[in-house]
Write a protein that holds these residues in place. Structure first.
Motif, PDB file in Angstrom:
ATOM      1  N   LEU A 129       0.813  -1.205   0.000  1.00  9.94           N
ATOM      2  CA  LEU A 129       0.000   0.000   0.000  1.00  9.94           C
ATOM      3  C   LEU A 129       0.851   1.261   0.000  1.00  9.94           C
ATOM      4  N   ASN A 130       2.015   1.210   0.635  1.00 10.16           N
ATOM      5  CA  ASN A 130       2.887   2.384   0.680  1.00 10.16           C
ATOM      6  C   ASN A 130       3.488   2.709  -0.686  1.00 10.16           C
ATOM      7  N   GLU A 131       3.630   1.701  -1.550  1.00  5.75           N
ATOM      8  CA  GLU A 131       4.212   1.915  -2.876  1.00  5.75           C
ATOM      9  C   GLU A 131       3.204   2.491  -3.872  1.00  5.75           C
ATOM     10  N   ILE A 132       1.919   2.389  -3.554  1.00 10.04           N
ATOM     11  CA  ILE A 132       0.879   2.881  -4.457  1.00 10.04           C
ATOM     12  C   ILE A 132       0.634   4.356  -4.172  1.00 10.04           C
ATOM     13  N   GLU A 133       0.681   5.163  -5.205  1.00  8.89           N
ATOM     14  CA  GLU A 133       0.493   6.602  -5.053  1.00  8.89           C
ATOM     15  C   GLU A 133      -0.990   6.927  -4.883  1.00  8.89           C
ATOM     16  N   SER A 134      -1.265   7.826  -3.966  1.00 12.82           N
ATOM     17  CA  SER A 134      -2.634   8.275  -3.738  1.00 12.82           C
ATOM     18  C   SER A 134      -2.965   9.389  -4.735  1.00 12.82           C
ATOM     19  N   THR A 135      -4.129   9.281  -5.341  1.00  7.60           N
ATOM     20  CA  THR A 135      -4.582  10.288  -6.293  1.00  7.60           C
ATOM     21  C   THR A 135      -5.934  10.825  -5.842  1.00  7.60           C
ATOM     22  N   ASN A 136      -6.192  12.066  -6.182  1.00 10.01           N
ATOM     23  CA  ASN A 136      -7.477  12.655  -5.853  1.00 10.01           C
ATOM     24  C   ASN A 136      -8.576  12.026  -6.711  1.00 10.01           C
ATOM     25  N   GLU A 137      -9.700  11.767  -6.056  1.00  5.26           N
ATOM     26  CA  GLU A 137     -10.823  11.145  -6.752  1.00  5.26           C
ATOM     27  C   GLU A 137     -11.439  12.147  -7.725  1.00  5.26           C
ATOM     28  N   VAL A 138     -11.399  11.796  -9.008  1.00  8.76           N
ATOM     29  CA  VAL A 138     -11.954  12.656 -10.048  1.00  8.76           C
ATOM     30  C   VAL A 138     -13.185  11.967 -10.612  1.00  8.76           C
ATOM     31  N   ARG A 139     -14.328  12.607 -10.475  1.00  7.50           N
ATOM     32  CA  ARG A 139     -15.572  12.042 -10.977  1.00  7.50           C
ATOM     33  C   ARG A 139     -16.118  12.899 -12.111  1.00  7.50           C
TER      34      ARG A 139
END
Length: 462
Positions: free
Chosen positions: A62-72
């Motif tokens: 989970l730490n290796e996965i980049e967090s992105t803002n939810e775009v709807r």
């Protein structure tokens, strides 16, 4: 090399068997297996090890996965945005089902036409291009969108060829039961075909990050047609409900991986399409001349939206041996429990009365906060005493006849005040969370159901 053979599939859950079975081992349904012709691809390799020349995909933490803002993707339809949890999620697979003629195709075509800046592909396997053109002109008389494309095709290979050349930003399939894949030899609409076509569309949606809407048929029991695995595969399942003889429709979520399943959207079917109902109380509170016995207003919550709904009751002496208990839009077992509370704790003789209950507007209510409004409505009809149309009720009733607190009472009170009600009856255990300084409506709190009847009868009205 491929080899054609026949397999048996359960029509309820999609369980696969090499021979016919009377009872499905998965869902325990009887006589649901049907024979279908399928194509099995024979593999020359039986090793579990992958090809050393192929690209190795390593798992990530989970730490290796980049967090992105939810775009709807925001649509002009606020009701659909609310039901989906805030808009269309890119790469999502949405299944919408409903009875024939309820308005599924109309809703999807209306959404596609309204998205002016989004390249939309509407694939129809049930209507011709001329039929869709006629309906589109009725829904949108002005100049049609230049980004709206139509395709009348049922073969998934041809559909993906058109998608590859067009590169749409939104795909609408009407309907999934009409598609067929060349991989399977069974007919369109069969369990194997529905599962295969849905799987191909799911891979396309996830790889290209393109949202896909699937229109699905339902069975005579109201369940989505096809294998149950179809509902497990998609991200969101929407149910379009309503009576075809009435103008109002309700869009409800039964599964949503990106939002709440408690939200509902309300529409009105007009000659030029579906109209959003921003204030549901306009359909849930009927217009009538004067006061009528047996009609009360209850404050309920659907998702994040407070609603005021009218409860109508009719109580008359039982003409036959066993009294009738007929609710419309309410759970019958809970109605029986409330009638037992009225007889045991309040002294009303309900055992000799026929009781009919109706939720106005055709909505089904599960919120226990309407218990008090329902009980007052029943006694109002039984005693032929009308209830003031300026009184609202919001409280749950326990087996001991006590009024129990309900959640988000401040939103219910605010909605009642906004619609012009003068009084609201609640439980005294909810009173501590109410700020009396910020509201103008009079809040009356009680601890027992009998106290409510005493207060109403003492004031000369019920």
């Amino acid at each position: 090399m491929s080899k054609s053979k026949t397999l048996f599939f359960c029509q309820t859950c999609g369980y696969e068997s090499a021979k016919w079975l009377g009872k499905c081992p998965s869902c325990n349904s009887w006589n649901t297996f049907v024979e279908e012709v399928v194509t099995k691809v024979e593999s020359t390799k039986n090793e579990w090890r992958s090809d050393p020349k192929s690209k190795v995909i390593k798992p990530k933490t989970l730490n290796e996965i980049e967090s992105t803002n939810e775009v709807r993707l925001q649509t002009p339809d606020n009701e659909l945005n609310r039901v989906l949890g805030g808009g269309i999620v890119p790469g999502s697979l949405v299944l919408i089902g409903g009875e024939p003629g309820i308005g599924k195709s109309t809703l999807m075509l209306q959404i596609g036409l309204a998205l002016q800046k989004i390249r939309t592909l509407y694939v129809s396997g049930e209507e011709s291009e001329q039929q869709i053109k006629m309906r589109a002109e009725r829904l949108s008389p002005s100049k049609p969108s230049e980004n709206f494309y139509m395709l009348t095709e049922t073969n998934t290979k041809n559909i993906f060829t058109a998608i590859e050349s067009l590169e749409p930003q939104l795909v609408i399939i009407d309907s999934i039961q009409t598609l067929h894949s060349h991989v399977m030899d069974s007919v369109a609409g069969s369990i194997a075909q529905v599962r295969q076509c849905a799987g191909e569309l799911m891979k396309f949606a996830k790889k290209t990050n393109t949202p896909v809407f699937l229109v699905g048929h339902i069975t005579k029991d109201g369940m989505l047609a096809g294998p149950k695995v179809l509902e497990h595969m998609v991200d969101t399942v929407l149910q379009f409900e309503g009576d075809r003889h009435l103008s109002y429709r309700i869009l409800r979520t039964t599964k949503n991986r990106f939002g709440s399943t408690a939200e509902i959207g309300i529409y009105e079917m007009l000659g030029n399409g579906l109209r959003e109902v921003s204030n549901p109380s306009e359909i849930l509170i009927s217009q009538k001349d004067g006061l009528v016995s047996g009609a009360t207003i209850g404050a309920t919550i659907e998702g994040n939206r407070p609603l005021l709904i009218e409860i109508q009751s009719l109580v008359s002496p039982a003409s036959y041996g066993t009294p009738q208990r007929t609710p419309n839009g309410f759970d019958q077992k809970r109605l029986n429990m409330l009638l037992a509370v009225l007889e045991k704790r309040c002294g009303f003789r309900m055992g000799t009365q026929d009781v009919f209950v109706n939720m106005a507007g055709g909505i089904y209510v599960e919120d226990p906060a309407i218990d008090l409004a329902l009980c007052v409505s029943i006694i109002s009809s039984m005693e032929e005493i009308p209830v003031s149309d300026k009184i609202c009720f919001a409280a749950e009733i326990g087996l001991g006849g006590e009024l129990r607190a309900v959640n988000r009472i401040d939103q219910r009170i605010s909605e009642a005040e906004k619609l012009g009600f003068k009084e609201i009856y609640i439980s005294k255990f909810s009173q501590k969370s109410v700020d009396q300084k910020k509201i103008k409506i009079e809040v009356k709190a009680f601890g027992k159901l009998a106290e409510v009847f005493k207060a109403l009868l003492g004031s000369g009205t019920l």
